[in-house]
Design an enzyme around this catalytic site. Structure first.
Site, mmCIF file in Angstrom:
data_model
loop_
_atom_site.group_PDB
_atom_site.id
_atom_site.type_symbol
_atom_site.label_atom_id
_atom_site.label_comp_id
_atom_site.label_asym_id
_atom_site.label_seq_id
_atom_site.Cartn_x
_atom_site.Cartn_y
_atom_site.Cartn_z
ATOM 1 N N ASP A 678 -3.382 -12.178 0.076
ATOM 2 C CA ASP A 678 -4.647 -11.820 -0.553
ATOM 3 C C ASP A 678 -5.350 -10.701 0.226
ATOM 4 O OD1 ASP A 678 -6.478 -12.515 -2.698
ATOM 5 O OD2 ASP A 678 -7.852 -13.031 -1.053
ATOM 6 N N LYS A 682 -6.184 -6.574 -0.587
ATOM 7 C CA LYS A 682 -7.492 -5.931 -0.431
ATOM 8 C C LYS A 682 -7.395 -4.650 0.374
ATOM 9 C CE LYS A 682 -10.071 -10.231 -0.880
ATOM 10 N NZ LYS A 682 -10.763 -11.307 -0.201
#
Ligand code: ADP
Ligand code: ASP
Ligand code: MG
Length: 815
Positions: A678, A682
């Site tokens: 995750d 980003k």
């Protein structure tokens, strides 16, 4: 002396006729009144329908006739409960002869324009008689005078031309000695010199009134209808349209020529030279000001006065090198159409003379093709020109204003706002006097185009945003609530009208074209919604074809992300908290960016990094103003912060991760967070937004998970490994503690390379004291080489994510 005209709706029911009578009664107290009336609303259409049915040997004409008969009898009885024999007898007689005429048409199977005029005359003959007799019954001084005895025309049936010399004299003679206060005359109908019944064209009652006003040189002509004046645009299609208080004759003519049905285009002609003002008033709301059409020089100087539209248009294109420089081509073309009585609504010709494009009514298209191809048979055979091309399913849209010629940039604004909303313009014409700019567009874009242009030219301060939301879980729900709460503020302070038009969860979707009532959207989604698929949600959004549409993806679903390209291609803006699209393959990311530019549809995803924190926006502003990113250091995972802020030698790693899950800090599958994927997504997005071409595989990911944890197949297995490998995790903590450091999961982008890893952060470092689920980003750039620009704050949570989405939606609105 006053001339008033009441249209179909105004005399469409006993209730409305009573309103008309009370207006006439008031006027009659001070002056003599001449009143022109239309047929009862809808009757002209019904008469034509019955005629067509009879001509086609369809017995249904009797049913249609019955409807016409009942409608009139009902009105007569409602208006005159007593003393009604005279009116009923007249109506009976007229309707009998109407029925015989229809039977005649049925028998001979033919309905000529001449017979058609005779047929439709019944509408106005009946209405005028009923109204006049009702007024008499009420004790007022009134008489019906048949206009057919006064208006003399040629024999051009269905749209006859008036002989003004005879007609004017007839009116002057009649009214010289007419004793009654109120005279009711049927509109629309007339007679030829030979005594045949003719009509003045559909909508022609307005014209009748203008002819009388001019013949008698009265001081004002009033057209009473069912709306409060001539509106800035068709009020049936644009809710925000409003009545224009004053407008010039030329502007009114242009608007009506291009479809503002409220005034029949020829109406202006007779009164124009005499300077008789036309006042448009609303029978249903007599106190409303209405519109004054005149030469008044104090008319507002706004460049654009109104926008109008005509549906069912066909475009004819005549093309070929053989046309260049040869005189007489256009003449032959126009003559051919004129002989067939085909009306040309607009013309464009490129200066190369290589092609001529004409807008005509769709119903004339086939005939036009036949006659033109015939006329140019030789040239076509010699390949000098192509057979005529016909396109249908089109509409004309026109911007009208006397003052457009004094302003630059009007057409620029017109076409760019249409373009931004994906309205394809097929042809353009601008009158030499610049009183109008006309465009041909697809019929199904008409509502969107009118609303877009109306917003552009008449609601310059407000903008309507039409929002479609997929995913109404935790974050989506908050977003809807925030929109609901802020509605008033947005309207008053930012002049943004935000409406949620579509909502869907994974099973159902709810659409309301005028905006979903957000006070009880959940109940509606349960009750009124239809089954949903992602594709059907898209199709519905597309088919509504609303301007300033924005699709909001509040899911974490790849299939939703895969649809962004489709939305962008329809010029529908996309706002997403879903990270999948922007962290997908670089080619796809680039494609979406390209589509966004090409279709002027913003693609915004601020919430992909740091929830509501303005990270991407800040980065975009740095880049746009010429700065260059050297390095980015960031802590971007609320979940991992939570985990490492709570994990120590008195807690167990398994328990902390479990708790993070229970409190909603991790994805249902905690591996997505703990593996670093995750965070990698980003930093990838930040690197790409900094201008670097990069893919997820290019990001170095040194995982802190144990071997077994990395290899686990299922979520349950993974949790097992956390218990078994407690020592592994305690060792990480112990090392950090020994070095007087805090554990933070850090994303970094440096010199074109990116990595994510768990790091020991020493005291004094900006990351050291990061609490709770806070995020922090440090941008080292050419302008911020030593002291970075730092953005820090809550980087997870439904409320802040929803507000980040909200801010993106508003950004689209300000675009
Ligand atoms: P009437 O029967 O009174 O002659 P019409 O139906 O012919 O009435 O004309 C009024 C209608 O014109 C309105 O109800 C409206 O739907 C339509 N219309 C189209 N464009 C405009 C406009 N710009 N302003 C006002 N009305 C318009
Ligand atoms: N009744 C006619 C029509 O419907 C004329 C009019 O109403 O102006 O076209
Ligand atoms: Mg009308």
């Amino acid at each position: 002396m006053k001339v008033l005209k009441f249209g179909g709706t105004s005399v469409g029911s006993a209730k409305n006729i009573n309103k008309v009578i009370s207006i006439l009664e008031n006027y009659g107290k001070i002056d003599t009144v001449i009143c022109v009336v239309s047929a009862v609303g809808g009757i002209t259409d019904k008469l034509l329908l019955a005629g067509k049915q009879a001509q086609n040997k369809d017995q249904a004409f009797l049913e249609t006739f019955k409807g016409i008969q009942d409608r009139h009898f009902d009105i007569i009885k409602a208006l005159n409960p007593e003393n009604n024999e005279g009116i009923l007898n007249y109506a009976d007689e007229k309707l009998d002869s109407l029925k015989s005429l229809l039977e005649g048409i049925f028998l001979i199977n033919e309905l000529s324009p001449k017979t058609s005029d005779k047929l439709v005359s019944y509408g106005e003959l009946l209405s005028s008689f009923i109204i006049a007799e009702t007024i008499k019954n009420r004790g007022l001084s009134a008489e019906r005078k048949n206009s057919q005895e006064l208006i003399v025309t040629n024999s051009n049936f269905t749209k006859a031309e008036v002989d003004y010399n005879i007609t004017d004299k007839n009116f002057q003679d009649y009214f010289k000695s007419a004793p009654q206060t109120i005279t009711i005359l049927p509109g629309f109908i007339s007679k030829s010199k030979a005594g045949e019944q003719t009509t003045l064209g559909r909508g022609g009652s307005d014209f009748t009134a203008a002819i009388i006003a001019a013949a008698l040189k009265v001081s004002q002509l009033e057209i009473w209808t069912d709306v409060s004046g001539m509106y800035t645009t068709n009020p049936k299609l644009v809710k925000q349209a409003y009545p224009i208080d004053k407008i010039s004759y030329q502007e009114a003519m242009e608007l009506s020529h291009f479809g503002a049905k409220v005034l029949y285009p020829p109406t202006v002609q007779p009164v124009l030279n005499l300077g008789i003002p036309i006042h448009i008033k609303n029978t249903l709301e007599p106190e409303a000001e209405g519109t004054i059409i005149s030469n008044d020089k104090t008319n507002s100087v706004a460049p654009v006065k109104g926008i109008s539209n005509i549906s069912n248009i066909a475009l004819l294109t005549l093309e070929g090198s053989g046309m260049v420089g040869i005189p007489g081509f256009s003449k032959r073309l126009f003559e051919t159409l004129s002989q067939e009585k085909i009306n040309i609504i607009m013309i464009t010709q490129a200066s190369s003379e290589h092609s001529i494009c004409l807008g005509i009514e769709e119903k004339d298209a086939e005939n036009a093709k036949v006659v033109i191809d015939e006329e140019f048979e030789n040239e076509i055979a010699l390949n000098k020109i192509e057979p005529i091309i016909i396109e249908t399913g089109l509409s004309i849209i026109a911007l009208v204003g006397d003052n457009m010629k004094n302003h630059q940039g009007i057409s620029g604004k017109m076409f760019s706002s249409l373009g931004k909303n994906n309205v394809n313009v097929r042809a353009i014409a601008q009158g030499a006097s610049e009183k109008n700019i006309t465009a041909v567009i697809a019929e199904n874009d008409i509502k969107k185009a009118l609303n877009t242009l109306h917003e552009q030219f008449f609601e310059t301060n407000t903008k309507q945003l039409n929002v479609f939301i997929t995913g109404v879980g935790n974050v989506g729900e908050r977003l809807v609530e925030q929109i609901h709460q802020q509605k008033k503020f947005l309207k008053e302070n930012l002049k943004i009208k935000m409406r949620v038009i579509g909502l869907s969860n994974s099973r159902k979707m709810l659409f309301k074209e005028d905006g979903i009532d957000l006070t009880n959207w959940k109940a509606q989604l349960e009750k009124d919604a239809e089954p949903a698929t992602l594709q059907s949600f898209f199709e519905k959004t597309k088919s509504l074809n609303l301007r300033n549409s924005i699709f909001v993806d509040v899911t974490a679903n790849k299939d939703v992300a895969d649809l962004y390209a489709q939305y962008l291609r329809e010029s529908i803006g996309v706002v997403a908290c879903n990270k999948i699209a922007c962290s997908s393959d670089f080619e796809n990311y680039k494609l979406l960016k390209r589509l966004s530019l090409k279709y002027s549809a913003p693609l915004l995803f601020e919430t992909n990094v740091g929830a509501g924190l303005p990270i991407i926006d800040t980065l975009n502003n740095l880049i746009a103003s010429g700065d260059k990113v050297n390095s980015i250091q960031a802590v971007l995972s609320g979940s991992l912060n939570f985990v490492f802020n709570n994990f120590n030698d008195t807690t167990k790693f398994y328990d902390v991760v479990k708790q993070a899950g229970a409190e909603g800090y991790t994805e249902p599958d905690p591996r997505i967070d703990l593996s670093g994927v995750d965070v990698a997504r980003k930093i990838l997005i930040l690197a790409r937004e900094s201008g670097v071409e990069m893919n997820l595989e290019d990001i170095e990911n040194k995982s802190f998970l144990s071997e077994a944890g990395l290899k686990s197949d299922t979520v349950a297995d993974f949790y097992e490994t956390l218990i078994k490998d407690e020592d592994h995790y305690q060792a990480l903590y112990a090392s950090a503690k020994a070095n007087n450091c805090q554990l933070k999961y850090v994303a970094s982008f440096d010199n074109g390379k990116a990595s994510v890893s768990l790091q020991e952060i020493p005291e004094g470092h900006p990351f050291y004291n990061l609490e709770g689920s806070d995020n922090i980003v440090m941008f080292y750039t050419q302008r911020y080489p030593k002291q970075p620009m730092i953005i820090k704050g809550a980087g997870a949570g439904a409320d802040v994510t929803a507000s980040g989405l909200f801010a993106d939606i508003i950004r689209v609105g300000n675009n």
